[in-house]
Design a protein around this motif. Structure first.
Motif, PDB file in Angstrom:
ATOM      1  N   ASP A  83    -101.507  33.906  68.547  1.00  0.00           N
ATOM      2  CA  ASP A  83    -102.866  34.329  68.900  1.00  0.00           C
ATOM      3  C   ASP A  83    -103.794  34.344  67.694  1.00  0.00           C
ATOM      4  N   LEU A 132    -104.847  30.792  66.967  1.00  0.00           N
ATOM      5  CA  LEU A 132    -105.804  30.342  67.978  1.00  0.00           C
ATOM      6  C   LEU A 132    -107.189  30.890  67.702  1.00  0.00           C
ATOM      7  N   LEU A 133    -107.247  32.128  67.221  1.00  0.00           N
ATOM      8  CA  LEU A 133    -108.539  32.733  66.891  1.00  0.00           C
ATOM      9  C   LEU A 133    -109.110  32.133  65.609  1.00  0.00           C
ATOM     10  N   SER A 182    -110.340  28.575  66.271  1.00  0.00           N
ATOM     11  CA  SER A 182    -110.933  28.407  67.606  1.00  0.00           C
ATOM     12  C   SER A 182    -112.118  27.448  67.621  1.00  0.00           C
ATOM     13  N   ARG A 183    -112.943  27.449  66.564  1.00  0.00           N
ATOM     14  CA  ARG A 183    -114.119  26.574  66.563  1.00  0.00           C
ATOM     15  C   ARG A 183    -113.729  25.107  66.456  1.00  0.00           C
ATOM     16  N   LEU A 227    -112.068  24.014  69.960  1.00  0.00           N
ATOM     17  CA  LEU A 227    -113.065  23.758  71.000  1.00  0.00           C
ATOM     18  C   LEU A 227    -113.510  22.295  71.037  1.00  0.00           C
TER      19      LEU A 227
END
Length: 257
Positions: free
Chosen positions: A3, A6-7, A10-11, A14
């Motif tokens: 997690d 992923l954070l 994240s940009r 995307l």
């Protein structure tokens, strides 16, 4: 990926060209950066921030006061420290997940080839022609793409030399050894600091594209920047049919090494 990863990424995840699969490619990648000065600083910072798995940094020098105008990896508290150690501390603070391997030495011959063979992409952040020619020979011999950059005064250039491509030109096709400007360095002629950030950032971008297999790289293209007028121009690089590096035999390579 967990997690936290992923954070953190994240940009990038995307972006449809990257997604989770692409980010995993970056996490599994191994990059060699030669020179952690003016160019190597933005290169290493952006690659570490993007989440490449391993960064091997090669530089024999120590941090000096005159470096700090442009070498943004380092600060006043690390003057006298080996540049690769200063870089390791800064990059680990930025992204502890990246494995940083510092090598405080000037590598040559088989030692240089061995380090290149462990990398997926080689990035040239050096400031002298001798290192650039040595990297070109070793990268072509081992078969690794070389992301090349240079900046001096208010002018910069970037190119990608990819010996994996049948039409791939190399650095020797573009510049001949023994040229009249070989000895010019920033310490002799000067350089405006943000220029190194611009060129180094383009090198980092090209490296990530190669790792991800996306877009169109600067393969066989030379991108030139006139920082004073802020104008870019591009020129094609043709493979020299007489080049002893990318068209020569391995025996001729050995003679040059």
């Amino acid at each position: 990926m967990n997690d936290q990863q992923l954070l953190r990424y994240s940009r990038q995840i995307l972006l449809p060209q990257i997604d989770i699969e692409g980010q995993q490619k970056l996490l599994d990648s191994r990059i060699l950066v030669v020179g952690v000065g003016g160019l190597g600083s933005p290169i290493a910072l952006y690659l570490a921030g993007a989440g490449v798995g391993q960064l091997t940094l090669v530089d024999p020098d120590e941090v000096e006061l005159s470096n700090l105008q442009r070498q943004i990896l380092h600060d006043s508290n690390v003057i006298g420290l080996p540049k690769v150690e200063s870089a390791r501390r800064r990059l680990q603070a930025l992204n502890p997940e990246v494995e940083v391997r510092p090598i405080a030495a000037r590598l040559e011959g088989k030692d240089l080839e061995a380090v290149i063979a462990q990398a997926d992409v080689v990035v040239d952040g050096s400031d002298n022609f001798a290192t650039r020619f040595a990297l070109n020979i070793a990268s072509a011999r081992v078969g690794r793409p070389l992301v090349s950059g240079a900046a001096i005064r208010m002018e910069g250039q970037v190119a990608v030399f990819d010996s994996r491509q049948p039409d791939g030109a190399c650095y020797h096709c573009l510049f001949q050894e023994g040229g009249e400007n070989e000895e010019e360095t920033c310490s002799q002629t000067g350089v405006l600091a943000p220029l190194l950030g611009i060129i180094g950032s383009v090198q980092a971008m090209e490296t990530l594209k190669l790792l991800l297999g996306i877009g169109r790289s600067l393969h066989n293209r030379l991108l030139l920047l006139d920082g004073l007028s802020m104008r870019w121009r591009e020129t094609r690089i043709q493979q020299d049919p007489q080049c002893p590096i990318c068209n020569g035999s391995r025996e001729r390579w050995r003679e040059l090494a």
